[in-house]
Design a protein around this motif. Structure first.
Motif, PDB file in Angstrom:
ATOM      1  N   GLU A   1      15.337  22.617 -54.613  1.00  0.00           N
ATOM      2  CA  GLU A   1      16.369  21.923 -53.840  1.00  0.00           C
ATOM      3  C   GLU A   1      17.436  22.906 -53.358  1.00  0.00           C
ATOM      4  OE1 GLU A   1      19.802  19.126 -55.224  1.00  0.00           O
ATOM      5  OE2 GLU A   1      18.117  17.838 -54.623  1.00  0.00           O
ATOM      6  N   ARG A   2      17.817  23.850 -54.220  1.00  0.00           N
ATOM      7  CA  ARG A   2      18.821  24.838 -53.821  1.00  0.00           C
ATOM      8  C   ARG A   2      18.316  25.700 -52.663  1.00  0.00           C
ATOM      9  NH1 ARG A   2      21.019  27.237 -59.649  1.00  0.00           N
ATOM     10  NH2 ARG A   2      21.639  25.226 -60.573  1.00  0.00           N
ATOM     11  N   LEU A   3      17.041  26.033 -52.700  1.00  0.00           N
ATOM     12  CA  LEU A   3      16.457  26.837 -51.624  1.00  0.00           C
ATOM     13  C   LEU A   3      16.363  26.043 -50.329  1.00  0.00           C
ATOM     14  CD1 LEU A   3      13.641  28.483 -53.757  1.00  0.00           C
ATOM     15  CD2 LEU A   3      15.419  29.767 -52.552  1.00  0.00           C
ATOM     16  N   VAL A   4      15.942  24.790 -50.436  1.00  0.00           N
ATOM     17  CA  VAL A   4      15.755  23.962 -49.247  1.00  0.00           C
ATOM     18  C   VAL A   4      17.089  23.667 -48.572  1.00  0.00           C
ATOM     19  CG1 VAL A   4      15.066  21.664 -48.448  1.00  0.00           C
ATOM     20  CG2 VAL A   4      13.577  22.935 -50.004  1.00  0.00           C
ATOM     21  N   LEU A   5      18.102  23.384 -49.362  1.00  0.00           N
ATOM     22  CA  LEU A   5      19.422  23.063 -48.803  1.00  0.00           C
ATOM     23  C   LEU A   5      20.269  24.307 -48.547  1.00  0.00           C
ATOM     24  CD1 LEU A   5      20.396  19.866 -50.834  1.00  0.00           C
ATOM     25  CD2 LEU A   5      19.313  20.024 -48.587  1.00  0.00           C
ATOM     26  N   LEU A   6      19.674  25.479 -48.770  1.00  0.00           N
ATOM     27  CA  LEU A   6      20.317  26.777 -48.534  1.00  0.00           C
ATOM     28  C   LEU A   6      21.520  27.007 -49.433  1.00  0.00           C
ATOM     29  CD1 LEU A   6      20.074  27.219 -44.644  1.00  0.00           C
ATOM     30  CD2 LEU A   6      18.339  27.593 -46.421  1.00  0.00           C
ATOM     31  N   ASP A   7      21.567  26.300 -50.573  1.00  0.00           N
ATOM     32  CA  ASP A   7      22.566  26.646 -51.574  1.00  0.00           C
ATOM     33  C   ASP A   7      22.262  28.043 -52.123  1.00  0.00           C
ATOM     34  OD1 ASP A   7      23.918  24.222 -51.337  1.00  0.00           O
ATOM     35  OD2 ASP A   7      22.599  23.237 -52.767  1.00  0.00           O
ATOM     36  N   ILE A   8      20.994  28.387 -52.150  1.00  0.00           N
ATOM     37  CA  ILE A   8      20.569  29.774 -52.330  1.00  0.00           C
ATOM     38  C   ILE A   8      20.265  30.294 -50.936  1.00  0.00           C
ATOM     39  CG2 ILE A   8      18.860  31.339 -53.328  1.00  0.00           C
ATOM     40  CD1 ILE A   8      18.414  29.314 -55.553  1.00  0.00           C
ATOM     41  N   ALA A   9      21.060  31.207 -50.448  1.00  0.00           N
ATOM     42  CA  ALA A   9      20.981  31.637 -49.052  1.00  0.00           C
ATOM     43  C   ALA A   9      19.706  32.436 -48.789  1.00  0.00           C
ATOM     44  CB  ALA A   9      22.198  32.482 -48.697  1.00  0.00           C
ATOM     45  N   PRO A  10      19.193  32.374 -47.563  1.00  0.00           N
ATOM     46  CA  PRO A  10      18.040  33.209 -47.197  1.00  0.00           C
ATOM     47  C   PRO A  10      18.322  34.677 -47.484  1.00  0.00           C
ATOM     48  CG  PRO A  10      18.482  31.592 -45.483  1.00  0.00           C
ATOM     49  CD  PRO A  10      19.616  31.496 -46.459  1.00  0.00           C
ATOM     50  N   GLY A  11      17.371  35.328 -48.141  1.00  0.00           N
ATOM     51  CA  GLY A  11      17.525  36.725 -48.495  1.00  0.00           C
ATOM     52  C   GLY A  11      18.225  36.975 -49.809  1.00  0.00           C
ATOM     53  N   GLU A  12      18.786  35.939 -50.427  1.00  0.00           N
ATOM     54  CA  GLU A  12      19.507  36.109 -51.686  1.00  0.00           C
ATOM     55  C   GLU A  12      18.532  36.364 -52.831  1.00  0.00           C
ATOM     56  OE1 GLU A  12      22.424  33.433 -54.570  1.00  0.00           O
ATOM     57  OE2 GLU A  12      22.390  33.052 -52.408  1.00  0.00           O
ATOM     58  N   PRO A  13      18.846  37.300 -53.726  1.00  0.00           N
ATOM     59  CA  PRO A  13      17.957  37.554 -54.867  1.00  0.00           C
ATOM     60  C   PRO A  13      18.049  36.434 -55.892  1.00  0.00           C
ATOM     61  CG  PRO A  13      19.916  38.914 -55.025  1.00  0.00           C
ATOM     62  CD  PRO A  13      19.998  38.224 -53.688  1.00  0.00           C
ATOM     63  N   LEU A  14      16.931  36.193 -56.577  1.00  0.00           N
ATOM     64  CA  LEU A  14      16.883  35.201 -57.643  1.00  0.00           C
ATOM     65  C   LEU A  14      16.592  35.924 -58.957  1.00  0.00           C
ATOM     66  CD1 LEU A  14      15.716  33.690 -54.908  1.00  0.00           C
ATOM     67  CD2 LEU A  14      15.361  31.829 -56.528  1.00  0.00           C
ATOM     68  N   ASN A  15      17.506  35.838 -59.886  1.00  0.00           N
ATOM     69  CA  ASN A  15      17.370  36.491 -61.180  1.00  0.00           C
ATOM     70  C   ASN A  15      16.907  35.461 -62.203  1.00  0.00           C
ATOM     71  OD1 ASN A  15      18.581  37.211 -63.958  1.00  0.00           O
ATOM     72  ND2 ASN A  15      18.609  39.161 -62.832  1.00  0.00           N
ATOM     73  N   ASP A  16      15.717  35.686 -62.780  1.00  0.00           N
ATOM     74  CA  ASP A  16      15.164  34.669 -63.672  1.00  0.00           C
ATOM     75  C   ASP A  16      15.988  34.501 -64.944  1.00  0.00           C
ATOM     76  OD1 ASP A  16      14.390  37.118 -64.626  1.00  0.00           O
ATOM     77  OD2 ASP A  16      12.238  36.752 -64.465  1.00  0.00           O
ATOM     78  N   ASP A  17      16.586  35.576 -65.441  1.00  0.00           N
ATOM     79  CA  ASP A  17      17.441  35.452 -66.626  1.00  0.00           C
ATOM     80  C   ASP A  17      18.678  34.605 -66.326  1.00  0.00           C
ATOM     81  OD1 ASP A  17      15.894  36.927 -68.431  1.00  0.00           O
ATOM     82  OD2 ASP A  17      16.692  38.824 -67.676  1.00  0.00           O
ATOM     83  N   LYS A  18      19.297  34.868 -65.191  1.00  0.00           N
ATOM     84  CA  LYS A  18      20.498  34.123 -64.806  1.00  0.00           C
ATOM     85  C   LYS A  18      20.179  32.658 -64.563  1.00  0.00           C
ATOM     86  CE  LYS A  18      24.187  33.988 -61.340  1.00  0.00           C
ATOM     87  NZ  LYS A  18      24.739  34.617 -60.100  1.00  0.00           N
TER      88      LYS A  18
END
Length: 221
Positions: free
Chosen positions: A26-43
């Motif tokens: 949902e965060r990816l689809v709604l761009l709450d996680i911006a395009p190109g932003e890194p995703l840290n699995d620990d965080k």
């Protein structure tokens, strides 16, 4: 006993991975996680209250959905929103969205029709002043419920994926798109036609909605 514990653990990990997938998606689809932003699995795991394994499983699924991309030794990143894909996405949706709506109108059972009728009431009540992202969540929900009602899991999987990418495009222009709530309220007569079993009208309204989305975006390009 060891096997039983393993089975319980496996089901728990699966449940956690499913939840992590839903939240991150949902965060990816709604761009709450911006395009190109890194995703840290620990965080992400810390935020969601999970360990690394469920998040990694979720990210693998999201990579298959083309919502994230993983690079060796660099990490995982949200994919870019490629406006050149708008035509390709719309081309497929024009064929498959009306099919899903017409199938739903023909085959949905009484319980599903009652649920879609209640959803139509919710859509009709959407106000113009509501938070656009909340309105978009309702739009995504409507699409998902129609896809499910169509009763074809292969068709559902394809359309859920396409709708996610279409919604990401929409989010790029969310602050410039007028009448977002009006666009989503267009789903009310579509839902009513499915509830009434009018397959032809459901297909017609769906096609009009898909075309309207593409035209609204293109006017802003």
């Amino acid at each position: 006993m060891a096997r039983a514990n393993s089975e319980v653990l496996g089901s728990t990990v699966k449940s956690s991975a499913e939840h992590a997938y839903d939240v991150i998606r949902e965060r990816l689809v709604l761009l709450d996680i911006a395009p190109g932003e890194p995703l840290n699995d620990d965080k992400l795991g810390a935020e969601l209250g999970y360990g690394r394994t469920p998040v990694r499983e979720a990210l693998k699924r999201l990579e298959r959905d083309r919502l994230v991309v993983a690079f060796p030794r660099r990490g995982t990143f949200a994919t870019a929103v490629d406006m050149t894909e708008l035509s390709s996405i719309s081309e497929i949706r024009r064929q498959l969205e009306p099919l899903a709506a017409s199938r739903a109108a023909r085959s949905a059972n009484a319980e599903t029709r009652a649920a879609l009728s209640a959803l139509a009431d919710e859509v009709a009540a959407l106000g113009d002043a509501e938070e656009p992202r909340d309105v978009l969540r309702k739009d995504v929900l409507v699409h998902q419920r129609i896809y499910q009602a169509a009763g074809n899991t292969h068709l559902e999987d394809i359309l859920v994926s396409l709708d996610a990418h279409a919604t990401r495009i929409w989010c790029l222009f969310l602050d410039r798109l007028p009448n977002v709530a009006h666009h989503v309220r267009e789903h009310e007569p579509l839902l009513r036609s499915i509830v009434d079993g009018d397959a032809d009208m459901a297909a017609k309204l769906t096609l009009s909605h898909v075309d309207g989305f593409e035209q609204a975006v293109r006017r802003l390009l």
